[in-house]
Structures are given as C-alpha cells and as structure tokens.
Enzyme design. Structure first.
Site, short mmCIF file in Angstrom:
data_model
loop_
_atom_site.label_atom_id
_atom_site.label_comp_id
_atom_site.label_asym_id
_atom_site.label_seq_id
_atom_site.Cartn_x
_atom_site.Cartn_y
_atom_site.Cartn_z
N GLU A 67 46.40 35.96 37.08
CA GLU A 67 45.32 36.67 36.87
C GLU A 67 43.99 35.79 36.75
O GLU A 67 42.80 36.07 36.89
CB GLU A 67 45.43 37.40 35.81
CG GLU A 67 44.39 38.33 35.13
CD GLU A 67 43.94 39.55 36.08
OE1 GLU A 67 44.96 40.44 36.12
OE2 GLU A 67 43.20 39.42 36.66
N VAL B 99 40.96 34.40 39.42
CA VAL B 99 39.78 35.09 40.05
C VAL B 99 39.15 35.62 39.02
O VAL B 99 39.80 36.55 38.13
CB VAL B 99 40.02 35.99 41.11
CG1 VAL B 99 38.80 36.66 41.65
CG2 VAL B 99 40.89 35.35 42.42
N GLU C 136 29.98 21.41 37.06
CA GLU C 136 30.35 20.00 37.23
C GLU C 136 29.21 19.08 37.68
O GLU C 136 28.44 19.29 38.21
CB GLU C 136 31.55 19.91 38.23
CG GLU C 136 32.62 20.64 38.06
CD GLU C 136 33.59 20.67 36.68
OE1 GLU C 136 33.71 19.67 36.16
OE2 GLU C 136 33.62 21.60 35.87
N LYS D 74 38.70 31.71 45.74
CA LYS D 74 38.90 33.31 45.21
C LYS D 74 38.81 34.42 46.04
O LYS D 74 39.89 35.05 45.94
CB LYS D 74 37.78 33.35 43.97
CG LYS D 74 37.80 32.49 42.84
CD LYS D 74 36.68 32.22 42.14
CE LYS D 74 36.54 31.54 41.05
NZ LYS D 74 35.33 31.09 40.24
N GLY E 14 34.76 30.05 31.62
CA GLY E 14 34.56 29.92 30.16
C GLY E 14 36.14 29.73 29.61
O GLY E 14 37.12 30.32 30.09
#
Lengths: 404, 404
Positions: free
Chosen positions: B128, B131, B189, B204, B301
C-alpha cells in the site's frame, strides 16, 4: 459448480441495477468467486408493475414466499425507508442469511442492532452502497481506522442538492428551476424533501459517525439546514469572490460529544469539495496519522450503486482474498477512453478574444482536425507563448468536446 | 500474549515513522490484532549513523544477522532502490516471512516476481505504501477491480514536483527557486532527478498498471517528460486562463496496448486534479461501472507512509476481519479539530476593496474576536448581501488562519 443464491428486496433503480450487473458480470464473478451467482427471487410491492425476463426468477409481493425459497445465501436490500426493510432484514439474519443493504435510512437507524444480531448468528452485513454509491468510503474508512483516529469528516453526500447548487451557479437558474431540472433528469424524487432539506445526507452522516466513532451524534449537537433559501443573487455574489455554496455534512468529535451539521457552506478553491459539481459526491476524512484523505465519485445512480452492492457480495464470499493480480484485461470498444485532445467548453468562454488554446499531445504532435481558422490561430498563439516546450495536453473532463 | 516480531530494513524517514507508529499505536494494535507488535531488529547501512533507544532492538548492518534473529513474522522494507532490497525480500519470502514494502522502484520492477514467490511459499505481500503514501489506493483499486474494469488512471503521484509547480504559481518563483524551497523543506532529495523528471511517478504508475491490467505499459507506448522546462511566464499565462500545470501520470488501456505518460498537463477547474496543490497527491480512476473515483491525500511524509505500512500489517494479520464497530473514541486535546471560523488567506487577496467576508457558524452566531474594523465592516456587508439567510461557514482548509 457451486451456486450463490440471492433474494432481492425491491426492483426499482437499485434493484434493477444489481440484477443487470449480476447478469453482465456473471463470468467475472464466477472467476472471482468460483461460484455462479443466481438471482432466486425478487420482492416487490406490486407484481403487476414489474416484469422479469428470466422465468426462473420468482417475482412476488409476499416476503414469506421469497424467504421460503430455500438455499438463499444472501439477501440484498434495495428498498427505501425503515420499514418494512428492518423487519425483513432481521428475519433474513435470523434465517442465517448474509445481508447487503443499500438502504441508508434503515441502516442509519438500525445498523448497530442488525450488526449485533448478525454477529450473534455468524453472518455478515455489507453496507458499502448506503453512502456515496460507487465511492468505496465504507471500506476505505474501515481500513484507515485500523491505524488512524478520525478528527473530522466533511462530505457532499447528496447528489441532488449538489446538482441543484451547481446548476443554479452555472446556468443562472432559480432554486425552483434547478429543482425542476433535477426532477426531469430523474435525480430528485417527486417529493425531494429528503434531498434538499439535508435528511438524506444526515442519514449517511449517521452511518459514517457510527463507523468512525462507534456512536451517532447527539441530537442536541445536530444541525440540519437545507438549501431551499439560497438565492441566485447570493450564489452570484459569492461566485464573484471565488466562493461556492456546497451542501456539506460535517461530523466532528470533541471531548464528550460528537456534533453533526448538514448545512450550506461557502467553500474556497483550496478545499477539495470546491470542484465537486453536479451529481458528484465527495468525502474528506481528517485522520490523526495519514492526514486528510478525500474520496470523490458518483454518489448515486443505478450502476455505481450496483457496483458497491456487488463489491460487498464479493467481499463477503471472498474474505480471505488478497488483492488479485489481473490477467490481461479486455475492454470493449465502447469502454475505451482515448487520450484525445479535449477542449473544455468552459475554457472557450473564459478565453479572451474568444480564442481557443490548443496543443499537441506530448511529443507525438497530434494534429487536431476539423478546426476552424480561429482555432489554428489560437494554437499558434499558444505555441508562441509556450516557446520551446512541447505543448502539454489540456485536460478538463467534465463538459468536454473531443476534437479528432 | 502472542507477539508479532518485525524486522525492519532501513531507518530513514519511513523506517523511523514505522517504528514510532508501532510504539505510539501499541495499545490500539494489541486490541485489533490480539497480539503485541515488537520490533526485533533494524538493518542499516552504517550503524554509527543511527541510534535506537530501546536496547532490545538489534541494530545491524548485516542482513544475515538480522534474518538469523528467528521468529521473525514480517519483514518491512523501508529502503530505496532495486538492490539490495530485492535480494533481501526474496530471502525473507524464502524464509517463510510475510513482507511489506514501501519501496516503489523495487516493487515496480520486481513486484510480480515477488508475488509469485510469495504465493508459492504461502506468505503475503503488502505494498500500500508504494503509491500515494497514506492514500489507500492499492486496497481501494483492488476493491473496485472486483466488479469494475479500469479504463484510465490519471494521477499526481509525486509530491515534490507538485509542490514545485504550486509554489511557482502561487509565489511567482522560478523553477530553480521553487526546487530549492522544496529541498529546504525536506521534500526533494539533494539529487531530485527522480521527482522532477517523472521517474518516481513512473514507478508508481507501473505498480498501478500491474494491479489494474495485470501487466506494465510497453516501453514504446511510454512517454516520460519532466517539469524542468516550465517557466514562470508560461505558468502565469495559463493561470490567467484558469489553467494550471500539473505533472500527471496517465495509464490508458487500448486494444493490444497499455500506454503510460508522465508529463506536464494543463488542467481546468472542472478536473479533480486542478485543486491538488503542494505536497498533495491524487489518483483518478475511470471505471466501467462505478464511474470515475478520485482519491486525494498526502502522498509522502513520515506518518502518512507509516500509516499505510501499518494498515498492511493489520490487514495481513487480520484478513478475516470485517469492518469493526468502534468503541467510543478518545481524541487527545491536540487531535481535536474545531469548527472555528477560518478565513483563507487567499480569499483576502481576491476580495475587492480588500474587504473580508465573515459570517456566523450555522445558527449559532459565533462572534469572531480580535477582528479589526475592516473585518467587522465586511461581515456587515456580507450579512447585507445574504439577507435573511443564516450565514454559512466559510471553508478553506489549506493555508487558513483561525480567528477566535
């Protein structure tokens, strides 16, 4: 091959949609469930008003007769109102039958009681279709609740009142005119009170509150306010400030209380409910860990509702299933969505000098055909503005025209 | 009490989030699972760079050592890149361990192989978190697929590129300035190539394509285009036409092919992706029966991602579970969302004559405090325009200020 025998309560829009979906998806369901799904009988109020092609399906106005068919595995409830649905479903559970319901008023009031009874009897209850039709909010919320607590739920839960508000704003109609249009399109009942006064949304809010908080909002913390007083002047004024009226159901948890309000709210473009228009529904769930999750889709209609009912059926039969990897999927010609150029009609209106913006699809340089000179001129203008970049696709799915 | 022992690969943002969520949600997880969840060990590249308070947790840079701990029930993969993750997960499955992964690049390329291996060994795979972080798209799509076929998927799948585009438009920043801001905020990044060139979204999209269609898009039908060439002039021009650039991943099924494009797209206000701003992600799935379903939420996050991982853990341990009815939910003071007056900052900018619109909450006539004269004047003005109607709430959750 094993058979899953179904008894259907009601043969209105939802009932018919369920029946047709079972017929159309028979092969798929057999693959998924390893069983054939068979409609054994249908309960209606007046058998003279209905006709079912397949003569092996019992059409009856007598619940006793339907339930005495035997070997009924699942009862699907597609009628409205608390009674006689509640009595029927209690009987069904007592007979050891699983139940799936699309009846929000019934489930809002008696869901918990039915659930206890079902636990006692070891049968399952599916109620995905009670809120948001094809939007899988019940299962999604259940999944989120495994890890998250819910702080607040805000939703547009009634397609009819949302249709009216969109229609007033976009077409400049009065409330009465927009209501009439909704009725002509079959969205609103001849007695539209439940929709426009917020009771329908309130029933759905009760179902969500029960799921999220294990209880319903207290009556003294409940506010119900319809959209009947909203005038076109108010809509226009706030529209000029980029605010839209939405008929929002909100459930909030505070210490010692759960409050629920269904009322018109002014929403700004930053809110996920802002662009939820016409018969669309959406639910925004604010959670403690995953943040705010919003689901949007068609909140009513024959097939979206049937989709939710059949998903419940698969879930119920197939609880051990993991996400399945699909085999190669075949789409029928009419099911294929092409990434054609689409030019939103609204865009045209907004464009200064009545020019149209066109572009090419990615780097593939699709040339749009059948364009008038003005359009071509506009494409050149857009190309100029965009300079070196490949022109991106213009997307606007609602009210779009295809140019091919 | 039984224990679920977990081995964690990686202790970066996602790994730490998973560890903290297990600790914070221990009680809840015990209730749900009837078992205690215990972190047995963590694999990192350099043990000198990490510290774990709880000395019973093994911190190691040696995968052999981690896997030899014994009684490991689930391996959670929170590292990035195809290797060494793929080798580790194959080993874990061969040891008969369930796996949960948040590693999209790995799963995009080797998901199918891992799944076959897992089926063979009778263990489960949860993905899960690969994506949309906390957005439960994998489970929702799986559920929809039971009854529906998917025509098209459109999504904003990368929070960094979306953040940059929002930031450019709203703050008038150049691409480089907006990228720098995203890096300072920890979204991008130091090498942001995967995000801004669309590779992260593409990984994804591969995962979603595999789920929806059982296969990945063919390379000759794949288009990857980043957002690096978009200028602030272009953004401003299209913004004046009410169009917004979004970096959209699209997967479409046509006869004999699946095409995938990740590219900048101009989106009009009618499209559900229009108001998806900053670090938000959203996925719109067009289905054959339920219509278009859109899910929106935080796509990255620490905690949203951890939420998805832990949901997988619960799912894996508790596959037979039905939606649970909650007991009374207790929210901590800081978890409570109050229905306060909120006045979006953007609204102020849009208001002519710099007036502000205020109102009262439903019929409760909340009086906002600490308002300047101008605000009060504006409230009076709004009251006048609205005439007899109760003033509705003004909602705009992002970038809002509370007035209390």
């Amino acid at each position: 091959m094993d058979v899953i025998r179904i008894a259907l309560l009601g043969y209105g829009t939802v009932g018919k949609g369920v029946h047709q979906t079972i017929q159309l998806q028979q092969e798929r369901l057999q693959t998924l469930l390893g069983k054939r799904v068979e409609l054994a009988g249908v309960l209606v109020k007046n058998i003279n008003k209905h006709h079912i092609e397949d003569s092996s399906v019992l059409l009856t106005d007598n619940c006793e007769e339907l339930f005495s068919l035997g070997n009924i595995h699942v009862v699907i409830d597609a009628i409205v109102g608390r009674e006689p649905g509640f009595s029927y479903l209690k009987r069904a559970i007592q007979n050891g039958t699983h139940i799936i319901t699309a009846n929000k008023e019934l489930f809002a009031h008696h869901g918990r009681e039915l659930k206890s009874l079902a636990d006692e009897k070891g049968v399952s209850i599916g109620y995905e279709a009670t809120v948001g039709a094809g939007i899988p909010i019940i299962q999604t919320l259940s999944k989120l609740l495994q890890v998250n607590k819910v702080k607040r739920i805000q939703g547009i839960l009634n397609g009819t009142s949302n249709f009216i508000l969109s229609s007033m704003r976009e077409k400049g109609l009065s409330f009465q005119e927009a209501l009439k249009e909704a009725q002509e399109k079959g969205y609103a009942e001849s007695d539209p009170g439940n929709d426009i006064e917020g009771r329908d949304a309130y029933f759905k809010a009760l179902v969500l509150s029960d799921l999220a908080y294990g209880k319903k909002p207290e009556e003294e913390h409940t506010l119900l306010k319809g959209i009947t007083d909203i005038t076109i002047e108010q809509i226009n004024y706030f529209s000029s400030l980029n605010l839209r009226f939405k008929h929002v159901a909100e459930i909030v948890k505070a210490p010692g209380k759960i409050s629920c309000a269904v009322r018109p709210v002014l929403v700004s473009p930053e809110h996920p409910l802002y662009q939820v228009e016409y018969e669309q529904n959406a639910i925004a769930v604010e959670t403690t860990i995953a943040g705010r999750i919003t689901l949007q889709g068609l909140g009513a209609g024959m097939y979206p509702t049937a989709s939710a009912v059949i998903e419940d059926l698969v879930q119920l039969e197939n609880q051990h299933s993991q996400p399945v990897w699909r085999e190669d999927v075949h789409l029928e010609a009419e099911e294929i969505e092409q990434s054609l150029w689409i030019l939103p009609i609204r865009l045209e209106k907004q464009l200064k000098d009545k020019k149209k913006i066109l572009g090419k699809l990615g780097s593939k340089c699709l040339i749009a055909k059948n364009l008038d000179e003005e359009s071509l001129e506009l494409r050149d203008h857009a190309l100029e503005v965009l300079g070196g970049i490949d022109l991106p696709q213009i997307q606007g799915l609602q009210k779009s025209v295809k140019i091919s």
